[in-house]
Design an enzyme around this catalytic site. Structure first.
Site, short mmCIF file in Angstrom:
data_model
loop_
_atom_site.label_atom_id
_atom_site.label_comp_id
_atom_site.label_asym_id
_atom_site.label_seq_id
_atom_site.Cartn_x
_atom_site.Cartn_y
_atom_site.Cartn_z
N PRO A 190 -18.41 10.92 -18.86
CA PRO A 190 -19.28 9.70 -18.47
C PRO A 190 -20.53 10.15 -17.40
O PRO A 190 -19.89 10.52 -16.41
CB PRO A 190 -18.55 8.47 -18.41
CG PRO A 190 -17.24 9.14 -17.80
CD PRO A 190 -16.98 10.27 -18.34
N MET A 191 -21.58 10.09 -17.84
CA MET A 191 -22.44 10.27 -16.81
C MET A 191 -23.76 9.46 -16.61
O MET A 191 -24.49 9.07 -17.38
CB MET A 191 -23.21 11.92 -16.89
CG MET A 191 -21.91 12.97 -16.67
SD MET A 191 -22.49 14.43 -17.20
CE MET A 191 -22.41 14.57 -19.07
N MET A 192 -23.86 8.98 -15.43
CA MET A 192 -25.23 7.95 -15.48
C MET A 192 -26.34 8.42 -15.73
O MET A 192 -26.73 9.46 -15.20
CB MET A 192 -25.09 7.42 -13.85
CG MET A 192 -23.80 6.55 -13.50
SD MET A 192 -23.90 5.13 -14.31
CE MET A 192 -25.08 4.30 -13.50
N CYS A 251 -16.75 7.40 -9.06
CA CYS A 251 -17.83 7.54 -8.48
C CYS A 251 -18.23 7.52 -7.17
O CYS A 251 -17.91 6.22 -6.71
CB CYS A 251 -18.81 6.64 -9.68
SG CYS A 251 -20.77 6.89 -9.19
N GLY A 297 -14.38 18.45 -13.49
CA GLY A 297 -14.73 18.90 -12.25
C GLY A 297 -15.08 20.25 -12.45
O GLY A 297 -14.47 21.07 -12.38
#
Length: 331
Positions: free
Chosen positions: A12-14, A95, A207
């Site tokens: 998930p990436m904003m 986050c 990561g």
């Protein structure tokens, strides 16, 4: 491992993994588990749910990532997500952004493992789909040997179905969110030790993993691998996931074929008023070291943002790419 197949996932990436991005990624891999951007409980409970949560059925399996720290609100948001058809509910405990810290959710919750456990328990009681946690190995001056074990054991006791661990600390005091993605050193061995200590718990590593070969190496130590920026910025890498990770055939042999398969979806979205650039911005890294890749990017950047831009812009951009070989061969 359960039927979701967490062996490989896209993180998930904003501002990145929106519904258009996920439909695109699904043309590249049938088997990867996809994730939404993090959505706060307040936005889901009080906001435009269809805009925030609506997704195309082709995206499944897809997980909803929540941000929050109130158990009752997380339970309510989880129920809403399950009703929309999400296959998993994930709690963000990793986050490091300032607004996340100010809202008492995200990585700062590493300091409150008992609260995180109550949140997991509330969500587990609210939904039938799996509930998972994505965390760091620690924050600030925490000892990762203690912090990660403490959080992991608390949430597993509360019913957490899997742990996704970004193998870096988050420094909430002194580093920006961007710096937190690169400066804290990676410690993959710490995640491996967690897996050895909890052999019955699915542990997924995240990561700084640059590609599929490295993902396969990690799978010798953990149950699953999650790719973030490498998957987004160089999506051609995903074309080899189904074959190299799962031993299956990819949905499309080339990036050109995958983009062609996107056309009906794009056409439907344009008819609903979606601007072309909202979709094609996810295609920027589609071609790598392929003749015409720069011209492809330039054409989308210059023409895709114009009012009324349509499928002809994308087709013209693809026509500037001179090779129809499988995209992964360009690596």
């Amino acid at each position: 491992m359960n039927s979701l197949g967490r062996k490989f996932a896209v993180a998930p990436m904003m501002d990145w993994t929106d519904r258009h991005c996920r439909v695109f990624h699904r043309q590249l891999t049938r088997r990867a588990l996809l994730y939404t951007e993090m959505l706060t409980t307040g936005a889901i409970i009080h906001g435009d749910r269809e805009r925030l949560l609506g997704f195309d059925a082709c995206e499944n399996p897809v997980a909803l990532q929540l941000g929050g720290s109130d158990p009752s609100e997380l339970a309510q948001a989880a129920r809403i997500g399950e009703a929309f058809g999400y296959d998993e509910i994930n709690l963000n405990v990793g986050c490091p952004s300032d607004r996340v810290k100010d809202g008492r959710f995200g990585a700062c919750l590493m300091a409150e493992p008992e609260l995180v456990a109550r949140c997991v328990d509330a969500m587990k009681r609210a939904v039938a789909v799996p509930v998972t946690v994505k965390c760091r190995i620690g924050i600030d001056d925490q000892d990762p040997e203690v912090a990660l074990d403490t959080l992991a054991r608390a949430v597993v006791a509360a019913g957490c179905d899997a742990l996704i661990v970004h193998a870096r600390k988050a420094w909430l005091n002194g580093l920006s969110p961007k710096e937190n993605r690169d400066i804290p050193p990676l410690d993959y061995e710490r995640v491996y030790r967690l897996k050895r200590a909890m052999p019955d718990v699915p542990v997924i590593i995240n990561g700084g993993i640059p590609g599929i070969d490295e993902a396969k190496a990690h799978l010798e130590h953990v149950d699953g691998v999650m790719l973030g920026r490498a998957a987004y910025q160089e999506p051609w890498r995903l074309l080899s996931v189904d074959s190299d990770i799962f031993g299956e055939t990819a949905p499309h042999a080339t990036m050109q074929d995958a983009l062609e398969a996107m056309m009906p979806y794009i056409e439907a979205q344009l008819a609903r008023g979606t601007r072309l650039h909202a979709i094609t911005r996810h295609f920027v890294g589609a071609f790598h070291a392929v003749p015409g890749a720069r011209a492809f990017r330039r054409h989308l950047a210059e023409q895709g943002v114009k009012p009324g831009a349509g499928l002809d812009v994308l087709r013209d951009a693809i026509a500037r790419v001179g090779v129809r070989a499988p995209a992964e061969a360009a690596a």
